[in-house]
Design a protein around this motif. Sequence first.
Motif, PDB file in Angstrom:
ATOM      1  N   GLY A  13       0.805  -1.223   0.000  1.00  0.00           N
ATOM      2  CA  GLY A  13       0.000   0.000   0.000  1.00  0.00           C
ATOM      3  C   GLY A  13       0.833   1.266   0.000  1.00  0.00           C
ATOM      4  O   GLY A  13       2.064   1.226   0.095  1.00  0.00           O
ATOM      5  N   ASP A  14       0.142   2.398  -0.077  1.00  0.00           N
ATOM      6  CA  ASP A  14       0.830   3.694  -0.029  1.00  0.00           C
ATOM      7  C   ASP A  14       1.484   3.900   1.336  1.00  0.00           C
ATOM      8  O   ASP A  14       2.565   4.486   1.436  1.00  0.00           O
ATOM      9  N   GLY A  15       0.838   3.386   2.400  1.00  0.00           N
ATOM     10  CA  GLY A  15       1.443   3.488   3.736  1.00  0.00           C
ATOM     11  C   GLY A  15       2.712   2.648   3.806  1.00  0.00           C
ATOM     12  O   GLY A  15       3.765   3.101   4.278  1.00  0.00           O
ATOM     13  N   ALA A  16       2.635   1.443   3.284  1.00  0.00           N
ATOM     14  CA  ALA A  16       3.773   0.521   3.308  1.00  0.00           C
ATOM     15  C   ALA A  16       4.942   1.052   2.481  1.00  0.00           C
ATOM     16  O   ALA A  16       6.093   0.678   2.707  1.00  0.00           O
TER      17      ALA A  16
ATOM     18  N   CYS B  93       2.445  -0.742  -6.090  1.00  0.00           N
ATOM     19  CA  CYS B  93       1.943   0.065  -4.981  1.00  0.00           C
ATOM     20  C   CYS B  93       0.470   0.349  -5.231  1.00  0.00           C
ATOM     21  O   CYS B  93       0.118   1.082  -6.152  1.00  0.00           O
ATOM     22  N   GLU B  94      -0.398  -0.262  -4.429  1.00  0.00           N
ATOM     23  CA  GLU B  94      -1.834   0.006  -4.554  1.00  0.00           C
ATOM     24  C   GLU B  94      -2.107   1.275  -3.759  1.00  0.00           C
ATOM     25  O   GLU B  94      -2.316   1.222  -2.541  1.00  0.00           O
ATOM     26  N   ASN B  95      -2.052   2.391  -4.461  1.00  0.00           N
ATOM     27  CA  ASN B  95      -2.214   3.667  -3.768  1.00  0.00           C
ATOM     28  C   ASN B  95      -3.702   4.002  -3.639  1.00  0.00           C
ATOM     29  O   ASN B  95      -4.301   4.595  -4.536  1.00  0.00           O
ATOM     30  N   ASN B  96      -4.280   3.600  -2.490  1.00  0.00           N
ATOM     31  CA  ASN B  96      -5.694   3.939  -2.242  1.00  0.00           C
ATOM     32  C   ASN B  96      -5.787   5.244  -1.436  1.00  0.00           C
ATOM     33  O   ASN B  96      -6.841   5.596  -0.938  1.00  0.00           O
ATOM     34  N   HIS B  97      -4.672   5.913  -1.296  1.00  0.00           N
ATOM     35  CA  HIS B  97      -4.573   7.271  -0.729  1.00  0.00           C
ATOM     36  C   HIS B  97      -4.747   7.358   0.787  1.00  0.00           C
ATOM     37  O   HIS B  97      -4.727   8.454   1.341  1.00  0.00           O
ATOM     38  N   TYR B  98      -4.915   6.220   1.442  1.00  0.00           N
ATOM     39  CA  TYR B  98      -5.023   6.227   2.907  1.00  0.00           C
ATOM     40  C   TYR B  98      -4.306   5.024   3.501  1.00  0.00           C
ATOM     41  O   TYR B  98      -4.303   3.936   2.920  1.00  0.00           O
ATOM     42  N   GLY B  99      -3.721   5.235   4.671  1.00  0.00           N
ATOM     43  CA  GLY B  99      -3.181   4.130   5.451  1.00  0.00           C
ATOM     44  C   GLY B  99      -4.207   3.802   6.529  1.00  0.00           C
ATOM     45  O   GLY B  99      -5.419   3.824   6.288  1.00  0.00           O
ATOM     46  N   MET B 100      -3.726   3.538   7.748  1.00  0.00           N
ATOM     47  CA  MET B 100      -4.647   3.198   8.838  1.00  0.00           C
ATOM     48  C   MET B 100      -5.082   4.495   9.520  1.00  0.00           C
ATOM     49  O   MET B 100      -4.366   5.024  10.356  1.00  0.00           O
TER      50      MET B 100
END
Length: 399
Positions: A205-208, A232-239
């Motif tokens: 993810g984007d966070g990772a 990178c699956e950038n869904n624009h939010y982490g946790m």
Amino acid sequence: MAVSRLASSTSTVSKLLLRPLSAPPFSRSFSEAAAGDDQTVLTIETSVPFTGHKIDPPSRSVEATPKELFSFFRDMAVMRRMEIAADSLYKAKLIRGFCHLYDGQEAVAVGMEAAITKRDCIITAYRDHCIFLGRGGKLVEAFSELMGRRTGCSKGKGGSMHFYKKEAGFYGGHGIVGAQVPLGCGLAFAQKYSKDETVTFALYGDGAANQGQLFEALNISALWDLPVILVCENNHYGMGTAEWRASKSPAYYKRGDYVPGLKVDGMDVLAVKQACKFAKEHALKNGPIILEMDTYRYHGHSMSDPGSTYRTRDEISGIRQERDPIERVRKLILTHEIASASELKDIEKEIRKKVDEAIAQAKESPMPDPSEIFSDVYVKGYGTEVFGADRKEVKAVLP
Ligand SMILES: Cc1ncc(C[n+]2csc(CCOP(=O)(O)OP(=O)(O)O)c2C)c(N)n1
Ligand SMILES: [Mg+2]
């Protein structure tokens, strides 16, 4: 927050080019369309151009047969329905523990599969249900695993975050943010070593993307020209955090510095297919490449996150209206008169039924036997065994 940035990549409506034949007549029945005519090839432009880093991007024109478009619609609709049903099962306390849903991101799983074979490997994080389905996993295995049943794809012992299907090249399902990427590079090392001419897609993810181990793994992979594609699956939010709060540079496709990258509309299944095909060819010849998939998750981070405290409801509904991956394909199918709106509705009804049947079947399956608790922890015969506290083999200490 940058609502306009999220919306900006949708501004161009797909431009459709048809070749070499005209679209099939509207009167064709759904079953004829589904059986597919593989002779007609549609050339469809991606929603937006690709942006390259240290590489010339591929063409925006993507070829697809009516049959393929139809299967994209069906596969994404199955994934969407599975995740909606998982939400209800969680609320009914039939699924316990962590549960991260993938609805919104379906085009990444489906477009990737359209470009590769099951001999290529995929490894991902905990948002793994739909990747499993894409690899050919069955709905009943997915629901069984979610509900901790013996017929689950990890024998009911992994749960939501640890789906696997090794025989189809799916290596999980990992809970430690970023940790799957070095493992994916290891898979690519094995592929290169065995001269398999296959590649590994390592998703994160984007966070990772801010994790140190990604850069270490990328360095060695680039040194050794390993056939690995970092997605990178950038869904624009982490946790509970937006990317702009967590990432100094949100241009994840450039994060490899010396490694080429491509930014892709991850809500456009055809763009994903084109990018993955391009990346596979590149990785086999030259080594690693990064694909940043610009995507979006409709649900919160996990079931404990309502998903509305750090973003607005308007943002979520705006993305649904403008960029939904299933609606994009529905429009293409209707424009090309591959099936009618009511035929597509019938398919969705049929999918609902199939999902309900799989849930009923999964509920019938027993929980794993307690004697299974220490099995499948390590591979047998490699020098590591599981012992009880008294140093006796676990089998001996279990009832
Ligand atoms: C090493 C590590 N740190 C923190 C966590 C807690 N955690 C789980 S998911 C997550 C956010 C990851 O966001 P992203 O990579 O964008 O993936 P997404 O959930 O959006 O798919 C965090 C911080 C964890 N599981 N592992
Ligand atoms: Mg994210």
